[in-house]
Design an enzyme around this catalytic site. Sequence first.
Site, PDB file in Angstrom:
ATOM      1  N   TYR A 115     -27.417 -51.625 -24.437  1.00 31.56           N
ATOM      2  CA  TYR A 115     -28.100 -52.459 -23.442  1.00 31.56           C
ATOM      3  C   TYR A 115     -28.957 -53.567 -24.050  1.00 31.56           C
ATOM      4  O   TYR A 115     -29.503 -54.389 -23.315  1.00 31.56           O
ATOM      5  CB  TYR A 115     -28.943 -51.588 -22.504  1.00 31.56           C
ATOM      6  CG  TYR A 115     -28.154 -51.114 -21.301  1.00 31.56           C
ATOM      7  CD1 TYR A 115     -27.800 -52.004 -20.309  1.00 31.56           C
ATOM      8  CD2 TYR A 115     -27.752 -49.787 -21.188  1.00 31.56           C
ATOM      9  CE1 TYR A 115     -27.052 -51.593 -19.209  1.00 31.56           C
ATOM     10  CE2 TYR A 115     -27.014 -49.356 -20.099  1.00 31.56           C
ATOM     11  CZ  TYR A 115     -26.668 -50.264 -19.106  1.00 31.56           C
ATOM     12  OH  TYR A 115     -25.921 -49.853 -18.028  1.00 31.56           O
TER      13      TYR A 115
ATOM     14  N   GLU B 113     -17.877 -22.212 -25.475  1.00 31.14           N
ATOM     15  CA  GLU B 113     -17.320 -23.515 -25.098  1.00 31.14           C
ATOM     16  C   GLU B 113     -18.034 -24.130 -23.903  1.00 31.14           C
ATOM     17  O   GLU B 113     -18.427 -25.295 -23.940  1.00 31.14           O
ATOM     18  CB  GLU B 113     -15.827 -23.384 -24.766  1.00 31.14           C
ATOM     19  CG  GLU B 113     -15.205 -24.694 -24.296  1.00 31.14           C
ATOM     20  CD  GLU B 113     -13.757 -24.551 -23.842  1.00 31.14           C
ATOM     21  OE1 GLU B 113     -13.248 -25.515 -23.238  1.00 31.14           O
ATOM     22  OE2 GLU B 113     -13.135 -23.502 -24.078  1.00 31.14           O
TER      23      GLU B 113
ATOM     24  N   ASP C 110     -12.047 -21.046 -23.924  1.00 29.38           N
ATOM     25  CA  ASP C 110     -10.983 -20.795 -22.953  1.00 29.38           C
ATOM     26  C   ASP C 110      -9.663 -20.525 -23.671  1.00 29.38           C
ATOM     27  O   ASP C 110      -9.413 -21.037 -24.769  1.00 29.38           O
ATOM     28  CB  ASP C 110     -10.796 -22.003 -22.031  1.00 29.38           C
ATOM     29  CG  ASP C 110     -11.929 -22.161 -21.029  1.00 29.38           C
ATOM     30  OD1 ASP C 110     -12.653 -21.177 -20.788  1.00 29.38           O
ATOM     31  OD2 ASP C 110     -12.084 -23.272 -20.490  1.00 29.38           O
TER      32      ASP C 110
END
Length: 436
Positions: A179, A265, A317
């Site tokens: 920015y 995770e 997972d």
Amino acid sequence: MSEKKRRAGAAAAGPASSSKKPRASAAASYAESLRSKLRPDASILSTLRSLASASSSKPKAAAKPAADHDPSADPASSYIVVADQDSASVTSRINRLVLAAARSILSGRGFSFAVPSRAASNQVYLPDLDRIVLIRRESARPFANVATARKATVTARVLSLVHAVLRRGIHVTKRDLFYTDVKLFGDQSQSDAVLDDVSCMLGCTRSSLHVVASEKGVVVGRLVFHDDGDRIDCTRMGVGGKAIPPNIDRVSGIESDALFILLVEKDAAFMRLAEDRFYNRFPCIILTAKGQPDVATRLFLRRLKVELKLPVLALVDSDPYGLKILSVYMCGSKNMSYDSANLTTPDIKWLGVRPSDLDKYRVPEQCRLPMTDHDIKVGKELLEEDFVKQNEGWVKELETMLRTRQKAEIQALSSFGFQYLSEVYLPLKLQQQDWI
């Protein structure tokens, strides 16, 4: 619909519906029977103490800090290794770059930056180092060339901004940096990419530039440390945990009585374990990056591993992306290959949820998901990766996943009860030392 058809439909649906109940009931009964196989916690803790003792005695756990590998000391090295540097050193290097550019301009030759090439072809996995590295190849970025003029301008601007930040002795986020000159950068991905280029050019880590990412990862459990002088007790951080500081340099005085580090995770599993105070039953440190690992979480994990010399067990997972995330923690990402020496934790054990667990723990079919064509493609690509090929256990699990074409999230275990993860699955895994 006629009454006759409605009754026929109901009759057809009845047996199918009732046939699912015995299967679901059988899976639930089996899941509950596993609870009876758990030994007393004292026995499991004895196993964990042996694991922690073995980990602390491994030379690899106390790996040589990346800062000891100064790339400038060996310019002929075939790959780039950046190191932590103090503000004065980085400022001095920027000054030398700018002076060289000024002399080139005054001599009438214009200016150009020699930037290490971070093309995909230069990012390779080295088995001897067990991590992804960036091959040392440079490309010119001249201002007088139409194709590179804008990139050279952005590079000069980023160098100027970093120099100002270092002079003031402050830290800013990558978003702050973007920015400061939105019209020039156009998109944050462009300023982020050039920031990585600048790290490579200066031979320093990105944190040495005092530009950090926003807080993302969190930690909870048996850990005490000081954050910029403030004492943080991670057993008192509640369900949400303590945000991992984006500037790891301000972390000091790390202490712990944990027996292992549990790398999770996703945030949902992290919150479940935090609320159940899993770290009190089995002394551990639990941390997560809430998905794709960020730099600060990877730095923090490596710091814990090196200083505490604790084993790291991973809970991800059962899908190709869980394994890709685990691989980033272990051997690095291609995007940050130049800093892999600082960001990787090679010796992580894959605890679960593994593809073989779906049948072993009889996860119900309705909790399993079919792999998409893209999932299968990613899984096959993983099987071709050198870091996967060298681990026979990973290969077998991936082959099982691709053969069954099924995946499941950690939350699939909630089908047996919301606390099944912390009360049965993980304790049994620890008891059986079921990791690869």
